[in-house]
Enzyme design. Sequence first.
Site, PDB file in Angstrom:
ATOM      1  N   ILE A 125     138.464 -99.295  45.005  1.00  0.00           N
ATOM      2  CA  ILE A 125     137.992-100.634  44.538  1.00  0.00           C
ATOM      3  C   ILE A 125     139.135-101.626  44.745  1.00  0.00           C
ATOM      4  O   ILE A 125     140.371-101.336  44.372  1.00  0.00           O
ATOM      5  CB  ILE A 125     137.699-100.528  42.918  1.00  0.00           C
ATOM      6  N   PRO A 126     139.106-102.489  45.811  1.00  0.00           N
ATOM      7  CA  PRO A 126     140.090-103.046  46.336  1.00  0.00           C
ATOM      8  C   PRO A 126     140.767-104.114  45.787  1.00  0.00           C
ATOM      9  O   PRO A 126     140.427-105.344  46.267  1.00  0.00           O
ATOM     10  CB  PRO A 126     139.391-103.395  47.797  1.00  0.00           C
ATOM     11  N   CYS A 127     141.362-104.074  44.592  1.00  0.00           N
ATOM     12  CA  CYS A 127     142.220-105.162  44.075  1.00  0.00           C
ATOM     13  C   CYS A 127     143.031-105.645  45.030  1.00  0.00           C
ATOM     14  O   CYS A 127     143.427-106.768  44.651  1.00  0.00           O
ATOM     15  CB  CYS A 127     142.550-104.626  42.670  1.00  0.00           C
ATOM     16  N   HIS A 128     143.629-104.962  45.794  1.00  0.00           N
ATOM     17  CA  HIS A 128     144.619-105.563  46.880  1.00  0.00           C
ATOM     18  C   HIS A 128     144.154-106.808  47.553  1.00  0.00           C
ATOM     19  O   HIS A 128     144.766-107.559  48.318  1.00  0.00           O
ATOM     20  CB  HIS A 128     145.248-104.430  47.550  1.00  0.00           C
TER      21      HIS A 128
END
Length: 159
Positions: A125-128
């Site tokens: 889950i690409p929070c970056h």
Amino acid sequence: MWTVMESPIGDLRIVEHNGSITAIEFTPFGTTSGRPLGREAADDAVLAEAVRQLRAYFARDLKEFDLPLAPEGTDFQKRVWDQLQGIGFGETASYGEIAHRLGKTNAASRAVGLANGRNPIPIVIPCHRVIGANGTLTGYAGGLARKQLLLELEQDALF
């Protein structure tokens, strides 16, 4: 159940519960997450597939994950995390853009940032991929150096 894998951003602990990934944790691993860990089980099918996909991602051979996920959080957090999964490989979005996608105003940017910071399954889950409105890197649970490396990995893979 859980397993640990080496990665270019340090060891990652991947946690599985009831057939879904519930967490990916950066070193140093905490012990107070409240998530059930159970036993170490590198041979578990879900964990083995998560490791395979993460290795492919770090090798720049995978741009989209296909794993069963079960992040625990509030309804708002889950809505934010759903939006994060819509940010494509090599792309970024601001906290304000995520707020707007949720039908909120820029005033909700802080709430989006807080939900982003509580994402229990980073990378997948690409929070970056969420950055400040002015294009700067802002906080990241794994530290800004890891965030920078992840973004660079994705940019390098595009060219």
